[in-house]
Design an enzyme around this catalytic site. Structure first.
Site, PDB file in Angstrom:
ATOM      1  N   LYS A   1       4.546  -0.866  -7.864  1.00 38.05           N
ATOM      2  CA  LYS A   1       3.147  -0.547  -7.584  1.00 38.05           C
ATOM      3  C   LYS A   1       2.270  -1.230  -8.615  1.00 38.05           C
ATOM      4  O   LYS A   1       2.704  -1.489  -9.740  1.00 38.05           O
ATOM      5  CB  LYS A   1       2.922   0.965  -7.660  1.00 38.05           C
ATOM      6  CG  LYS A   1       1.694   1.438  -6.928  1.00 38.05           C
ATOM      7  CD  LYS A   1       1.984   1.601  -5.445  1.00 38.05           C
ATOM      8  CE  LYS A   1       0.830   2.134  -4.667  1.00 38.05           C
ATOM      9  NZ  LYS A   1       1.266   2.660  -3.375  1.00 38.05           N
TER      10      LYS A   1
ATOM     11  N   SER B   1       4.787  -3.830   6.547  1.00 39.68           N
ATOM     12  CA  SER B   1       4.766  -4.920   5.563  1.00 39.68           C
ATOM     13  C   SER B   1       6.086  -5.685   5.614  1.00 39.68           C
ATOM     14  O   SER B   1       6.120  -6.914   5.503  1.00 39.68           O
ATOM     15  CB  SER B   1       4.582  -4.365   4.143  1.00 39.68           C
ATOM     16  OG  SER B   1       3.233  -4.074   3.910  1.00 39.68           O
TER      17      SER B   1
ATOM     18  N   ASN C   1      -8.469   3.950   5.206  1.00 40.16           N
ATOM     19  CA  ASN C   1      -7.631   3.326   6.238  1.00 40.16           C
ATOM     20  C   ASN C   1      -6.603   4.297   6.834  1.00 40.16           C
ATOM     21  O   ASN C   1      -6.461   4.404   8.052  1.00 40.16           O
ATOM     22  CB  ASN C   1      -6.946   2.096   5.615  1.00 40.16           C
ATOM     23  CG  ASN C   1      -5.823   1.556   6.470  1.00 40.16           C
ATOM     24  OD1 ASN C   1      -4.685   2.000   6.379  1.00 40.16           O
ATOM     25  ND2 ASN C   1      -6.152   0.616   7.332  1.00 40.16           N
TER      26      ASN C   1
END
Ligand code: GLU
Length: 427
Positions: free
Chosen positions: A106, A361, A221
């Site tokens: 991250k 992804s 989102n």
């Protein structure tokens, strides 16, 4: 809501509980409890007014035994190293839980993009890559969007990497714009993914989705696309909460008969702030920020930040609530899990529930590597299949062993990661 909880301590507590449950040996516990690598760095950015501002930034790789590090870069004024540590750890469990060949990482930049011009944001994104490009790459560590970062930021980052390396590397980053190496469906993926498994859970519970109602925290989102898919399937979104520009206060927007999600999206900005006046004009009730939590609904969907459902606020949760669908990362504190269990509320745990983003992804990387792109139906069908498969494995284990769903998800994820670590001979 501000709390004193430290997300990294929370992540470690959750891990320790699960490690105890599967009697993980102490050497493996010691290794998996902390990130493998941390980068803490600064990004000097030339601002439009001629001054230079220095931004604090991080990239933390928790574990890459199952594949390259994977995880978003969060832009937030309150970002801390411990938040990024926790998020990187949760990425490891997330990728393992949906069984994609990726590890956990991250990133974060302490900034508020809402107050920065496009040019300033671009220079900051390029600076991030310039600082750590040697530690990133399609086979090392692959970033993506997270809170307040988007496809344009990803594209600037990819372009900077390609400029430095002098070659095309679309696999460097995911969440790119469609037509520039991005995947159709990636924008919707996290929110849709939550609802794919919520739908399956409701089926197991014999609860028709059209008879259910939900309250959602957040309108970024993830919240937007969870709300959209849930209402398209017939569920009623009674309220959503969000922070509001320009006064930076959070509110809950409520419509008893159901919110019109497309309409709310049309009156919100790129960071998910709903225009309060326009909402009032459309007949929404505007309540305080925490009101989303106390609505009489069947389902709560926290889709904002960490540490939102705590023992201090849990008594406000209505007795009607049957499911907490954790679309955010770490929305529930570990000391609240026992209270949730006592009430018999089912939790769709965060790293399972919101794994749709990283799963898509992964599909984006596969498509980028082939340089051949699938249509949206194909992407979403593969996404639903992967999410439901992961959910059923967790649900069945929870039923079989009478485990809390979070613990069942941890058991599956930790066993997969520990196995990869062992097979590599690291521990
Ligand atoms: N930031 C998202 C998450 O928390 C997506 C990560 C990714 O696509 O790599 O899961």
């Amino acid at each position: 809501m501000t709390t004193d909880y430290n997300p990294f301590e929370n992540a470690k507590t959750q891990f320790d509980n699960a490690a105890e449950l599967i009697r993980l040996d102490s050497a493996m516990r010691e290794f998996l409890r902390v990130p493998m690598m941390e980068l803490h760095f600064t990004i000097p950015v030339k601002m439009d007014d001629g001054t230079t501002k220095t931004f604090q930034a991080f990239r933390i790789r928790h574990n890459d035994a199952r594949g390259p590090g994977k995880g978003g870069i969060r832009f937030h004024p309150h970002e801390t190293a411990d938040t990024v540590r926790a998020l990187s750890m949760w990425m490891t469990w997330k990728c393992a839980c949906v069984d994609i060949p990726l590890g956990g990482a991250k990133g974060g930049i302490v900034c508020d993009p809402r107050t920065m011009s496009q040019g300033e944001q671009e220079r900051m994104c390029r600076g991030y890559i310039r600082a750590i490009h040697k530690q990133l790459g399609p086979n090392e560590d692959v970033p993506a969007p997270d809170v307040m970062s988007n496809s344009q930021h990803m594209l600037w980052m990819m372009d900077e990497y390609e400029t430095i390396t002098g070659a095309k590397h679309p696999g460097l980053i995911t969440g790119k714009p469609v037509g520039m190496g991005g995947s159709l469906g990636r924008t919707e993926a996290t929110g849709y993914g939550c609802v794919y498994i919520l739908k399956d859970l409701l089926k197991q519970m014999n609860l028709p989705i059209e008879t259910t109602s939900a309250s959602i925290q957040g309108f970024g989102n993830v919240a937007q696309y969870s709300a959209k898919m849930y209402s398209e399937l017939g569920g009623k979104v009674v309220s959503v909460s969000c922070w509001n520009q320009p006064d930076n206060t959070a509110y809950t927007f409520k419509k008893k008969d159901g919110c019109d999600i497309d309409k709310l999206m049309s009156i919100s900005d790129a960071f998910g702030s709903i225009d309060k006046q326009k909402a009032l004009d459309l007949g929404y009730e505007v309540l305080d920020a925490d009101a989303w939590l106390s609505q009489e609904v069947d389902i709560l969907i926290p889709a904002a930040l960490e540490n939102q459902i705590t023992p201090a606020v849990f008594p406000n949760v209505s007795s009607k609530v049957k499911i907490i669908c954790e679309a955010a990362n770490g929305p529930t504190t570990p000391d609240c899990d026992a209270l949730i269990q006592q009430r018999g509320i089912i939790v769709l745990p965060d790293f399972l529930c919101n794994a749709g983003g990283v799963t898509c992804s992964y599909f984006e990387q596969v498509q980028s590597n082939m340089n051949y792109f699938w249509d949206k139906e194909e992407v979403l069908a593969k996404l639903e299949y992967a999410m439901v498969k992961a959910f059923r494995a967790v649900y069945e284990l929870a039923e079989q062993k009478k485990l809390y769903m979070r613990d069942a998800a941890y058991v599956i994820a930790i066993e997969r990661v520990a196995n990869a670590v062992k097979l590599r001979g690291w521990v």
